[in-house]
Design a protein around this motif. Structure first.
Motif, mmCIF file in Angstrom:
data_model
loop_
_atom_site.group_PDB
_atom_site.id
_atom_site.type_symbol
_atom_site.label_atom_id
_atom_site.label_comp_id
_atom_site.label_asym_id
_atom_site.label_seq_id
_atom_site.Cartn_x
_atom_site.Cartn_y
_atom_site.Cartn_z
ATOM 1 N N LEU A 288 0.857 -1.178 0.000
ATOM 2 C CA LEU A 288 0.000 0.000 0.000
ATOM 3 C C LEU A 288 0.892 1.226 0.000
ATOM 4 C CD1 LEU A 288 -2.671 -0.839 2.761
ATOM 5 C CD2 LEU A 288 -3.084 -0.703 0.293
ATOM 6 N N THR A 289 0.469 2.260 -0.707
ATOM 7 C CA THR A 289 1.170 3.543 -0.600
ATOM 8 C C THR A 289 0.684 4.231 0.672
ATOM 9 O OG1 THR A 289 -0.534 4.805 -1.771
ATOM 10 C CG2 THR A 289 1.207 3.756 -3.132
ATOM 11 N N GLN A 290 1.405 5.234 1.100
ATOM 12 C CA GLN A 290 0.970 5.990 2.273
ATOM 13 C C GLN A 290 -0.405 6.608 2.028
ATOM 14 O OE1 GLN A 290 2.709 6.255 5.400
ATOM 15 N NE2 GLN A 290 0.639 6.881 5.932
ATOM 16 N N ASN A 291 -0.644 7.127 0.818
ATOM 17 C CA ASN A 291 -1.947 7.717 0.502
ATOM 18 C C ASN A 291 -3.064 6.676 0.575
ATOM 19 O OD1 ASN A 291 -0.947 10.295 0.127
ATOM 20 N ND2 ASN A 291 -0.721 10.068 -2.089
ATOM 21 N N GLU A 292 -2.806 5.471 0.059
ATOM 22 C CA GLU A 292 -3.823 4.412 0.128
ATOM 23 C C GLU A 292 -4.106 4.045 1.579
ATOM 24 O OE1 GLU A 292 -3.140 1.949 -4.024
ATOM 25 O OE2 GLU A 292 -1.739 1.620 -2.362
ATOM 26 N N TYR A 293 -3.039 3.894 2.370
ATOM 27 C CA TYR A 293 -3.224 3.572 3.784
ATOM 28 C C TYR A 293 -4.017 4.673 4.488
ATOM 29 C CZ TYR A 293 -2.422 2.764 8.702
ATOM 30 O OH TYR A 293 -2.620 2.573 10.040
ATOM 31 N N ASP A 294 -3.693 5.926 4.186
ATOM 32 C CA ASP A 294 -4.389 7.051 4.823
ATOM 33 C C ASP A 294 -5.881 7.038 4.502
ATOM 34 O OD1 ASP A 294 -1.989 7.866 5.943
ATOM 35 O OD2 ASP A 294 -1.656 9.479 4.483
ATOM 36 N N VAL A 295 -6.239 6.686 3.263
ATOM 37 C CA VAL A 295 -7.652 6.595 2.887
ATOM 38 C C VAL A 295 -8.331 5.466 3.654
ATOM 39 C CG1 VAL A 295 -9.239 6.015 0.997
ATOM 40 C CG2 VAL A 295 -7.392 7.662 0.622
ATOM 41 N N ILE A 296 -7.691 4.309 3.715
ATOM 42 C CA ILE A 296 -8.246 3.174 4.458
ATOM 43 C C ILE A 296 -8.422 3.547 5.931
ATOM 44 C CG2 ILE A 296 -7.771 0.822 5.272
ATOM 45 C CD1 ILE A 296 -6.286 0.409 2.545
ATOM 46 N N LYS A 297 -7.415 4.193 6.501
ATOM 47 C CA LYS A 297 -7.481 4.596 7.913
ATOM 48 C C LYS A 297 -8.618 5.584 8.158
ATOM 49 C CE LYS A 297 -4.382 6.076 11.605
ATOM 50 N NZ LYS A 297 -4.560 7.419 12.099
ATOM 51 N N LYS A 298 -8.749 6.561 7.273
ATOM 52 C CA LYS A 298 -9.821 7.548 7.424
ATOM 53 C C LYS A 298 -11.184 6.872 7.320
ATOM 54 C CE LYS A 298 -9.186 11.622 5.720
ATOM 55 N NZ LYS A 298 -9.049 12.788 4.832
ATOM 56 N N MET A 299 -11.333 5.964 6.358
ATOM 57 C CA MET A 299 -12.596 5.231 6.211
ATOM 58 C C MET A 299 -12.885 4.382 7.447
ATOM 59 S SD MET A 299 -14.161 5.692 3.228
ATOM 60 C CE MET A 299 -15.097 4.202 3.017
ATOM 61 N N ALA A 300 -11.897 3.618 7.897
ATOM 62 C CA ALA A 300 -12.092 2.739 9.053
ATOM 63 C C ALA A 300 -12.428 3.538 10.306
ATOM 64 C CB ALA A 300 -10.852 1.882 9.281
ATOM 65 N N GLU A 301 -11.707 4.609 10.554
ATOM 66 C CA GLU A 301 -11.968 5.409 11.754
ATOM 67 C C GLU A 301 -13.328 6.100 11.669
ATOM 68 O OE1 GLU A 301 -8.432 7.822 12.010
ATOM 69 O OE2 GLU A 301 -7.369 6.263 13.148
ATOM 70 N N GLY A 302 -13.702 6.578 10.476
ATOM 71 C CA GLY A 302 -15.014 7.205 10.313
ATOM 72 C C GLY A 302 -16.145 6.220 10.519
ATOM 73 N N ILE A 303 -16.046 5.065 9.903
ATOM 74 C CA ILE A 303 -17.066 4.032 10.061
ATOM 75 C C ILE A 303 -17.123 3.570 11.511
ATOM 76 C CG2 ILE A 303 -17.716 1.668 9.442
ATOM 77 C CD1 ILE A 303 -16.414 2.239 6.666
ATOM 78 N N ASN A 304 -15.960 3.413 12.132
ATOM 79 C CA ASN A 304 -15.907 2.944 13.514
ATOM 80 C C ASN A 304 -16.647 3.891 14.457
ATOM 81 O OD1 ASN A 304 -14.811 0.854 15.303
ATOM 82 N ND2 ASN A 304 -13.682 2.564 16.219
ATOM 83 N N ARG A 305 -16.573 5.188 14.183
ATOM 84 C CA ARG A 305 -17.290 6.167 15.022
ATOM 85 C C ARG A 305 -18.805 6.021 14.897
ATOM 86 N NH1 ARG A 305 -12.878 9.399 13.607
ATOM 87 N NH2 ARG A 305 -13.931 10.354 11.842
ATOM 88 N N LEU A 306 -19.273 5.475 13.791
ATOM 89 C CA LEU A 306 -20.706 5.293 13.582
ATOM 90 C C LEU A 306 -21.222 3.978 14.166
ATOM 91 C CD1 LEU A 306 -20.851 6.437 9.848
ATOM 92 C CD2 LEU A 306 -21.460 7.786 11.881
ATOM 93 N N MET A 307 -20.312 3.074 14.457
ATOM 94 C CA MET A 307 -20.695 1.763 14.977
ATOM 95 C C MET A 307 -20.789 1.813 16.505
ATOM 96 S SD MET A 307 -18.428 -0.744 12.569
ATOM 97 C CE MET A 307 -19.285 -2.232 13.037
#
Length: 194
Positions: free
Chosen positions: A100-119
């Motif tokens: 993964l590139t740093q940008n790809e990881y950052d997108v995954i992290k942002k998605m995971a953390e955002g979704i996690n806040r909704l769960m």
């Protein structure tokens, strides 16, 4: 409803423990099982991880939403076979490996953390600690063709990342189970029911 995560590295025994807990708790519990077979990119991911890591990681996040029972259930316990935010451990491994590139990881992290806040927040974690030799043995025994090339280096690096992630969890809500010594199912039940 209490939300419980069964956590640990690939092949640590999460699904096996989950099956035992579901047998013991019966109608009191339901679960989200990690289903790599439902990830349409899993074969490609293991064949060419650099090309397919991003697709595979995003898909694993999406699979939490193909069953909304974690939102609408009258059961006492809801188990996650790997909680959503735990997927970042695997994404971090792929970042470290250059898949993964740093940008790809950052997108995954942002998605995971955002979704996690909704769960709903995880109430308790059952963390399965497993030695590298046992992980390698289990990876081979599982018979998943796409995991065939995973070996000791993979298990060691992933274990290190999992131990780092464990340190971020609130210790009063974590039960660490030593898989090399075996699982005391009664102790796990006492922990989640307390």
């Amino acid at each position: 409803m209490k939300y419980i995560s069964i956590s640990g590295a690939v092949a640590a025994g999460k699904t096996t423990l989950l099956e035992k807990l579901m047998d013991c708790l019966g109608e009191r519990a339901i679960a989200h099982e990690e289903r790599p077979q439902n990830n349409p990119f899993i074969q490609e991911y293991y064949a060419d991880s650099k090309r397919w890591s991003f697709h595979s990681q995003i898909t694993f996040l999406a699979l939490y939403f193909d069953d909304d029972r974690w939102l609408n259930s009258d059961r006492e316990f809801y188990f996650f076979d790997r909680c959503l935010i735990e997927n970042l451990v695997l994404a971090r491994y792929r970042l470290n490996e250059g898949d993964l590139t740093q940008n790809e990881y950052d997108v995954i992290k942002k998605m995971a953390e955002g979704i996690n806040r909704l769960m709903p927040p995880v109430d308790k974690y059952v963390y399965l600690r497993c030695s590298v030799p046992l992980l390698v043995q289990r990876l081979r025994e599982r018979g998943r063709e796409y995991e065939g090339s995973l070996g000791e280096e993979y298990a060691r690096k992933l274990n290190e990342l999992y131990e780092q992630w464990l340190e971020t969890l609130p210790c009063e809500r974590v039960l660490v189970v030593d898989e090399d010594r075996g699982v005391d199912i009664e102790a796990v039940l006492r922990f989640i029911e307390a």
